[in-house]
Design an enzyme around this catalytic site. Sequence first.
Site, mmCIF file in Angstrom:
data_model
loop_
_atom_site.group_PDB
_atom_site.id
_atom_site.type_symbol
_atom_site.label_atom_id
_atom_site.label_comp_id
_atom_site.label_asym_id
_atom_site.label_seq_id
_atom_site.Cartn_x
_atom_site.Cartn_y
_atom_site.Cartn_z
ATOM 1 C CG ASP A 71 2.601 6.193 2.728
ATOM 2 O OD1 ASP A 71 1.489 5.857 3.157
ATOM 3 O OD2 ASP A 71 3.667 5.967 3.335
ATOM 4 N NE ARG A 102 8.352 9.427 2.476
ATOM 5 C CZ ARG A 102 7.165 9.940 2.821
ATOM 6 N NH1 ARG A 102 6.081 9.175 2.731
ATOM 7 N NH2 ARG A 102 7.066 11.171 3.229
ATOM 8 N NE ARG A 127 -2.293 -1.357 3.520
ATOM 9 C CZ ARG A 127 -2.185 -2.580 4.015
ATOM 10 N NH1 ARG A 127 -2.724 -3.587 3.373
ATOM 11 N NH2 ARG A 127 -1.542 -2.791 5.132
#
Lengths: 267, 267
Positions: free
Chosen positions: B53, B199, B51
């Site tokens: 972002d 990230r 999933r």
Amino acid sequence: MRRVRLTLEYDGIGFHGWQRQATGERTVQGVIEEALDRLPGKRGPLCAAGRTDAGVHALAMVAHVDKATDLPDERLRLALNAHLPREITVLDVVTAPDGFEAQFDCTYRRYLYRLKVYRDQPAGLALERDRVLPVFRRLDVEAMDMAAETFVGARDLSVFATQETRSRTRTVYLCALERCREELRLHVAADGFLRNMVRAMVGTLLWVGKGRLSPDDMHGILESRDRTCAGNNVPPQGLYFVEAGYRDWDRVRSDTVARERISSVLG
Amino acid sequence: MRRVRLTLEYDGIGFHGWQRQATGERTVQGVIEEALDRLPGKRGPLCAAGRTDAGVHALAMVAHVDKATDLPDERLRLALNAHLPREITVLDVVTAPDGFEAQFDCTYRRYLYRLKVYRDQPAGLALERDRVLPVFRRLDVEAMDMAAETFVGARDLSVFATQETRSRTRTVYLCALERCREELRLHVAADGFLRNMVRAMVGTLLWVGKGRLSPDDMHGILESRDRTCAGNNVPPQGLYFVEAGYRDWDRVRSDTVARERISSVLG
């Protein structure tokens, strides 16, 4: 007032072309002039080497403007970028000699048109939309390259012109197709370009690639001076302004400049 | 109902991530489910291997859905693409074995993060915005690469986790930095990813590249399990979902798949 020469990169998608419109549409010139107006000091109009149409990108457009500012060149560049949307970047600012004219001193312009031939899976169609023209059939690249070569030279190019202009004679210095992975890239340099000239050239070359025309037909098509004999204007999104030249055309030098600009941004 | 497996490319910029939102924001899942609903026949929910972002792209996300349709796979692919916005492309549709689960059968996921180090001129800043993270200073790439290597292995990765999850232990199979012209590309493969894990890893590696941390600090940081010890989450726009694996991890095979997908779309 100090005359400065700007080198600009922009994504043409969100703009109604370069030129400021009386009707208030968002244009590259208009947005940069607004950014200039945010900095103290009067200014003259912003003039570019070429006026790109809506959707056409630039890797390195050259423009000049007179601005009453003491900011050093690099500070001026940073200040302008701070006021510009992310779709436009000022790559370079230099103080130009008085009387420098981005348009009239320009000896040649160079464009790139990108086509991508999709085979089984259309990988890139989403992420590269508005960056390349997708083509969904096999093309005869050799025939297209031979046809492209016939466009080189000085002649009346009415067959590729969308709008009336006084003289339709232009000298094409370079018209060459390059294979680059799954892409085909057309490099075109000329002393000047008629409205939609590259897009009509690419449309004509696509007819050659699909077998509807042969390279031998090109001379007759050029002679016809009849726009309806050439291919359709392909969409603007595959087109990039690559170089404005201010010296005599030199293929080796221009290829070096163009290759570096293209590979550093487009791979 | 027939279970189909979709391979999807998308540009994450215009979406509030993959997952359908009760609040009605535009999401990748929501938009594809709407396209599925335009075709005759009931359907189940669309389930993806990962999933992503908001702002995260996919070169080849894998998802499954049950749909009551007799359309052959390739016809179904074309029909779906006809109903999808240009930011999403269905690259592939195959009828899956009953019980195939895009998420639960997935043995590893692979991501790419792109950084571009700008030197003098920021060429690409306009045209590559939302595609790479721009970095405006020199980085110690060797140190970053050494640090990246220390992330490989099975361990508690709380230090890189933004949200609570029951288990924060993941096995990282690959974490390697590649130079690619002016770009730095971080390739990360793992059996699963915590929220914002890549990230946070990139943010930590940037601290190493800038000399704020050394590769030797990495073990202590991982041990700390304290999110505040690691670097900031870098923006999502440089992140790409590259591969969902349904066989045991095999570096050579995954590298081959990833290299082809990346080079065909990103150069």
